[in-house]
Write an enzyme that holds these catalytic residues in place. Structure first.
Site, mmCIF file in Angstrom:
data_model
loop_
_atom_site.group_PDB
_atom_site.id
_atom_site.type_symbol
_atom_site.label_atom_id
_atom_site.label_comp_id
_atom_site.label_asym_id
_atom_site.label_seq_id
_atom_site.Cartn_x
_atom_site.Cartn_y
_atom_site.Cartn_z
ATOM 1 N N ALA A 4 0.764 -1.155 0.187
ATOM 2 C CA ALA A 4 0.132 -0.419 -0.231
ATOM 3 C C ALA A 4 0.382 1.153 0.218
ATOM 4 O O ALA A 4 2.038 1.478 0.562
ATOM 5 C CB ALA A 4 -0.845 -0.251 1.081
ATOM 6 N N GLU B 217 -0.787 -9.389 -0.420
ATOM 7 C CA GLU B 217 -2.036 -9.299 -0.587
ATOM 8 C C GLU B 217 -2.930 -9.663 -1.267
ATOM 9 O O GLU B 217 -3.568 -10.613 -1.405
ATOM 10 C CB GLU B 217 -2.356 -8.933 0.768
ATOM 11 N N GLU C 147 4.642 -5.114 6.999
ATOM 12 C CA GLU C 147 4.310 -3.724 7.634
ATOM 13 C C GLU C 147 4.971 -3.839 9.115
ATOM 14 O O GLU C 147 5.842 -2.765 9.562
ATOM 15 C CB GLU C 147 2.966 -4.362 7.663
HETATM 16 N N1 DAK Z 1 4.640 3.361 -0.619
HETATM 17 C C1 DAK Z 1 4.911 4.110 -1.271
HETATM 18 N N2 DAK Z 1 5.621 4.500 -2.142
HETATM 19 C C2 DAK Z 1 6.685 3.667 -2.153
HETATM 20 C C3 DAK Z 1 6.351 2.446 -1.772
HETATM 21 C C4 DAK Z 1 5.447 2.015 -0.795
HETATM 22 N N3 DAK Z 1 4.792 0.623 -0.408
HETATM 23 N N4 DAK Z 1 7.214 1.641 -1.853
HETATM 24 C C5 DAK Z 1 8.547 2.084 -2.835
HETATM 25 N N5 DAK Z 1 8.290 3.220 -3.221
HETATM 26 C C6 DAK Z 1 9.091 4.762 -3.565
HETATM 27 C C7 DAK Z 1 9.433 4.848 -2.246
HETATM 28 O O1 DAK Z 1 9.843 6.069 -1.502
HETATM 29 C C8 DAK Z 1 10.072 5.208 -3.878
HETATM 30 O O2 DAK Z 1 10.066 6.764 -4.376
HETATM 31 P P1 DAK Z 1 11.224 8.278 -4.868
HETATM 32 O O3 DAK Z 1 12.190 8.209 -3.726
HETATM 33 O O4 DAK Z 1 12.013 7.715 -6.050
HETATM 34 O O5 DAK Z 1 10.161 8.654 -4.898
HETATM 35 C C9 DAK Z 1 10.206 4.630 -4.695
HETATM 36 O O6 DAK Z 1 9.119 4.130 -4.771
HETATM 37 C C10 DAK Z 1 11.694 3.373 -5.409
HETATM 38 O O7 DAK Z 1 11.628 2.781 -4.446
HETATM 39 P P2 DAK Z 1 12.480 2.176 -3.705
HETATM 40 O O8 DAK Z 1 14.240 3.633 -3.888
HETATM 41 O O9 DAK Z 1 13.004 2.474 -1.904
HETATM 42 O O10 DAK Z 1 13.990 0.940 -4.578
HETATM 43 P P3 DAK Z 1 14.582 0.266 -3.684
HETATM 44 O O11 DAK Z 1 15.257 -0.954 -4.935
HETATM 45 O O12 DAK Z 1 16.012 0.658 -3.283
HETATM 46 O O13 DAK Z 1 13.253 -0.853 -2.381
HETATM 47 C C11 DAK Z 1 11.627 -1.789 -1.498
HETATM 48 C C12 DAK Z 1 12.467 -1.531 -2.634
HETATM 49 C C13 DAK Z 1 10.204 -2.401 -2.536
HETATM 50 C C14 DAK Z 1 12.457 -2.864 -0.788
HETATM 51 C C15 DAK Z 1 11.209 -0.515 -0.835
HETATM 52 O O14 DAK Z 1 11.176 0.485 -1.616
HETATM 53 C C16 DAK Z 1 10.596 -1.041 0.347
HETATM 54 O O15 DAK Z 1 11.471 -1.695 1.100
HETATM 55 N N6 DAK Z 1 9.018 -0.790 0.046
HETATM 56 C C17 DAK Z 1 8.052 -0.020 1.215
HETATM 57 C C18 DAK Z 1 7.525 -2.496 1.476
HETATM 58 C C19 DAK Z 1 7.082 -1.186 2.279
HETATM 59 O O16 DAK Z 1 6.971 -1.533 3.909
HETATM 60 N N7 DAK Z 1 5.852 -2.524 1.486
HETATM 61 C C20 DAK Z 1 3.937 -2.725 2.613
HETATM 62 C C21 DAK Z 1 3.683 -0.975 2.836
HETATM 63 S S1 DAK Z 1 2.031 -1.396 3.831
HETATM 64 C C22 DAK Z 1 -5.205 -2.310 3.874
HETATM 65 C C23 DAK Z 1 -4.877 -2.637 2.747
HETATM 66 C C24 DAK Z 1 -3.904 -3.063 1.989
HETATM 67 C C25 DAK Z 1 -3.086 -2.297 3.407
HETATM 68 C C26 DAK Z 1 -2.845 -1.385 4.550
HETATM 69 C C27 DAK Z 1 -4.701 -1.558 4.694
HETATM 70 N N8 DAK Z 1 -6.642 -1.696 3.985
HETATM 71 C C28 DAK Z 1 -7.591 -2.085 2.942
HETATM 72 C C29 DAK Z 1 -6.991 -1.246 4.642
HETATM 73 C C30 DAK Z 1 -1.691 -2.573 3.205
HETATM 74 C C31 DAK Z 1 -0.397 -2.356 3.910
HETATM 75 C C32 DAK Z 1 1.311 -2.023 3.775
HETATM 76 O O17 DAK Z 1 1.314 -2.905 2.212
#
Ligand code: DAK
Length: 257
Positions: free
Chosen positions: A65, A111, A131
């Site tokens: 997300a 998911e 998360e």
């Molecule tokens: N959200 C927003 N932007 C993201 C992102 C994300 N989840 N993942 C990556 N990006 C963005 C980065 O901020 C970066 O943007 P800029 O800085 O260039 O503007 C760009 O994408 C490239 O990312 P990185 O520079 O970080 O790329 P790397 O190759 O170094 O790293 C990575 C890739 C995937 C390991 C890293 O980006 C990362 O750790 N991303 C976050 C992964 C994460 O924590 N995912 C879980 C998010 S929480 C719900 C439904 C669903 C959910 C919740 C509620 N409801 C129905 C209520 C779900 C929650 C989640 O998924």
């Protein structure tokens, strides 16, 4: 559609939805999820579509997300936005959905793949529920679907540490159908889709519903449910055609009736 591309007739009877937010690694913002919801609703009603493929392309499936969009939300904001209606639509889609995953499928991305019916993965696929590392936990079925797919101890490890697993580990754990080279991901996914698209759409719909019901019922309840759907296939022209074709040693022509 701003964040996805939809082709209802990518091939005969096979529709393709492609996430298209590459700079943000296909992070699932609200608009993108609404677009998926609307596309699935339309494709589910389209008589020409028998199977739906959902992909992020060859580089990334979805990095979760959109954290930037959620960062300052309050619990009541989350409640009022009611994003679950979008996720419920995926679950409610009666036609089979195959996720074709390359690169990261994290958090909501994992998911999303798990909400589909089957997962084809390339060797670059990485799955995880990270998360916990940003101070929250899975909210769109991760603790439930992952646990059912891979078992308690592995789900606990993934959810509590946020670590990622490779395509090989995901295959061994039972999370995905198979691993293919990245350049063959779409070809192999299409092969699977074609195998399903040539079956009776009526029987496919009823069978999908019965398999999914296995997760929501006791064995006895599930068996009763299965039996009723089995009887129902005998109300279809497709069942008559399928069995007649077998007896006459020819290929059946299913019409979804
Ligand atoms: N959200 C927003 N932007 C993201 C992102 C994300 N989840 N993942 C990556 N990006 C963005 C980065 O901020 C970066 O943007 P800029 O800085 O260039 O503007 C760009 O994408 C490239 O990312 P990185 O520079 O970080 O790329 P790397 O190759 O170094 O790293 C990575 C890739 C995937 C390991 C890293 O980006 C990362 O750790 N991303 C976050 C992964 C994460 O924590 N995912 C879980 C998010 S929480 C719900 C439904 C669903 C959910 C919740 C509620 N409801 C129905 C209520 C779900 C929650 C989640 O998924």
């Amino acid at each position: 559609m701003e964040f996805i591309k939809v082709n209802p007739q990518h091939e005969k009877h096979i529709a393709l939805i492609e996430l298209n937010r590459p700079k943000e690694l296909n992070a699932l913002n609200r608009q993108l999820m609404l677009e998926i919801r609307d596309a699935l609703r339309e494709l589910d009603e389209d008589d020409n579509v028998r199977v739906i493929i959902l992909t992020g392309g060859t580089k990334v499936f979805a990095a979760g997300a959109d954290i930037k969009q959620m960062a300052n939300a309050t619990a009541i904001d989350m409640l009022n936005i009611d994003q679950f209606s979008t996720w419920d639509q995926i679950k409610k889609t009666r036609k089979p959905i195959i996720a074709a995953v390359s690169g990261f499928a994290l958090g909501g991305g994992c998911e999303l793949a798990m909400t589909c019916d089957m997962i084809m993965a390339s060797e670059t696929a990485r799955f995880g529920q990270p998360e916990i590392k940003i101070g929250t936990m899975p909210g769109a079925g991760g603790t439930q679907r992952l646990t059912r797919a891979v078992g308690k101890v592995m789900a606990m490890e993934l959810v509590l540490t946020g670590k990622f697993i490779s395509a090989e580990e995901a295959l061994e754990a039972g999370l995905i159908n198979r691993i293919v080279p990245v350049e063959l991901l779409m070809d192999e996914t299409l092969k699977l889709a074609r195998e399903i698209a040539k079956q009776s759409p009526v029987a496919v719909k009823l069978a999908k519903e019965a398999v999914n019901n296995a997760f929501n019922s006791t064995l006895d309840e599930g068996l009763v449910f299965e039996r009723k759907n089995f009887y129902l296939t005998f109300a279809s022209e497709d069942q008559k055609e399928g069995m007649a074709a077998f007896v006459e040693k020819r290929t059946p022509e299913f019409k979804g009736k």
